[in-house]
Design an enzyme around this catalytic site. Structure first.
Site, mmCIF file in Angstrom:
data_model
loop_
_atom_site.group_PDB
_atom_site.id
_atom_site.type_symbol
_atom_site.label_atom_id
_atom_site.label_comp_id
_atom_site.label_asym_id
_atom_site.label_seq_id
_atom_site.Cartn_x
_atom_site.Cartn_y
_atom_site.Cartn_z
ATOM 1 N N ASP A 44 54.394 73.733 54.256
ATOM 2 C CA ASP A 44 55.677 73.977 54.927
ATOM 3 C C ASP A 44 56.851 73.728 53.976
ATOM 4 O OD1 ASP A 44 55.537 71.227 54.900
ATOM 5 O OD2 ASP A 44 55.782 70.957 57.064
ATOM 6 N N SER A 45 56.560 73.304 52.728
ATOM 7 C CA SER A 45 57.612 73.250 51.707
ATOM 8 C C SER A 45 58.199 74.642 51.482
ATOM 9 C CB SER A 45 57.056 72.711 50.381
ATOM 10 O OG SER A 45 55.970 73.502 49.945
ATOM 11 N N ASP A 83 49.751 74.496 56.624
ATOM 12 C CA ASP A 83 50.395 73.345 57.267
ATOM 13 C C ASP A 83 50.715 73.637 58.726
ATOM 14 O OD1 ASP A 83 50.658 71.142 55.620
ATOM 15 O OD2 ASP A 83 52.493 71.855 54.660
ATOM 16 N N LYS A 113 46.534 71.613 57.746
ATOM 17 C CA LYS A 113 46.931 70.284 57.270
ATOM 18 C C LYS A 113 47.976 69.723 58.225
ATOM 19 C CE LYS A 113 49.618 69.526 53.411
ATOM 20 N NZ LYS A 113 50.826 68.915 53.994
ATOM 21 N N GLU A 115 50.448 65.949 58.952
ATOM 22 C CA GLU A 115 50.955 64.736 58.305
ATOM 23 C C GLU A 115 50.797 63.516 59.209
ATOM 24 O OE1 GLU A 115 55.017 65.312 57.022
ATOM 25 O OE2 GLU A 115 54.518 67.076 55.836
ATOM 26 N N GLU A 182 50.758 61.550 48.911
ATOM 27 C CA GLU A 182 52.029 61.952 48.300
ATOM 28 C C GLU A 182 52.903 60.753 47.971
ATOM 29 O OE1 GLU A 182 54.088 65.250 50.086
ATOM 30 O OE2 GLU A 182 55.861 64.954 48.840
HETATM 31 O O1 KIV Z 1 54.286 71.486 52.077
HETATM 32 C C1 KIV Z 1 53.752 71.266 50.984
HETATM 33 O O2 KIV Z 1 53.903 72.013 50.016
HETATM 34 C C2 KIV Z 1 52.913 70.080 50.878
HETATM 35 C C3 KIV Z 1 52.454 69.676 49.514
HETATM 36 C C4 KIV Z 1 53.558 69.082 48.756
HETATM 37 C C5 KIV Z 1 51.280 68.770 49.571
HETATM 38 O O3 KIV Z 1 52.648 69.438 51.844
#
Ligand code: KIV
Length: 257
Positions: A44-45, A83, A113, A115, A182
């Protein structure tokens, strides 16, 4: 043969480091896959590096699905993980199931994924894994909690380190196939990596993790502001700017075409 979640666990046993990068579209995903990356994360970055938001919070499930579909179309070998965006899973395991189910069904990626750790998130992970949805955990600095944690290194005090350690153990017990660590101290990452049977994938967590992940825009030198632990392997900002300026010049001087 395409990479599987079981294979990543074997890689840990064999001491083979797991290479992970993020992707947000078809073209980047195809290049990463052809270059032999093990895991491609539709992180989600992308809210920040591809859509220009200040944080990862605004991105929606629909937007993640849109990008994950494009990434998946570009990948033949790597394991693709997407994510779950902010507030698409925190409410309840059932909400997480609906969101993760949509991601797997509509995009074709192999895993999700999320968090956080113990206790609520570990319960959610267990619920998803029992339904056959592979889950990658993520502890330490969790950017979806930026307004609570900031972007600072996590686990620097004994109590904080112990909490992250216990979260990682709970995520493994819940059935996560790997965990992103992280921005935590190297020694804590080492302790977690030694304790777990599943692989740890580090970002700003030192060399002892079972693999590494970077945000591809940082790795390619496309972002103006990078986290301190990122490394740019090329400066595409400069390369692209130079190419565009050359094109401008040639068009204006009627040298192209
Ligand atoms: O959203 C993302 O790119 C991430 C990575 C930094 C692990 O969660």
């Amino acid at each position: 043969m395409a990479v599987t979640t079981q294979q990543l666990i074997q890689y840990k046993q064999q001491g083979r480091s797991i290479v992970t990068l993020t992707a947000w579209d078809y073209a980047i995903a195809q290049l990463l896959d052809l270059a032999g990356v093990d895991v491609i994360l539709v992180g989600d970055s992308l809210a920040m590096v591809a859509l220009g938001y200040e944080t990862t919070l605004p991105i929606t499930l629909e937007e993640m699905i849109h990008h994950a579909k494009a990434v998946r179309r570009g990948v033949k070998q790597a394991l693709v993980v997407c994510d779950l965006p902010f507030l698409s899973y925190q409410e309840s395991p059932q909400q997480a199931m609906r969101s993760a189910g949509r991601i797997l069904k509509e995009t074709g990626v192999q895993a999700v994924k999320l968090e956080g750790g113990y206790p609520a998130i570990a319960q959610t992970v267990s619920y998803l894994v029992e339904a056959g949805i592979p889950v990658l955990g993520h502890v330490g600095l969790t950017p979806q909690s930026v307004h609570k944690l900031g972007y600072r290194k996590q686990g620097k005090t004994v109590e904080e380190g112990e909490r992250i350690f216990q979260e990682a153990i709970a995520l493994e017990a819940a059935g996560a196939f790997a965990i992103v660590l992280e921005h935590i101290p190297n020694e804590l990452a080492l302790r977690i990596t030694e304790k777990l049977s599943i692989p740890t994938i580090g970002i700003g967590a030192g060399v002892h993790c079972d693999g590494q992940v970077l945000v591809t825009a940082d790795m390619l030198g496309l972002t103006l502001k990078q986290p301190p632990f990122a490394k740019a392997y090329v400066n595409l900002q400069e390369t692209i700017t130079q190419a565009v300026q050359n094109y401008n010049k040639e068009v204006r001087e009627r040298k192209f075409p």
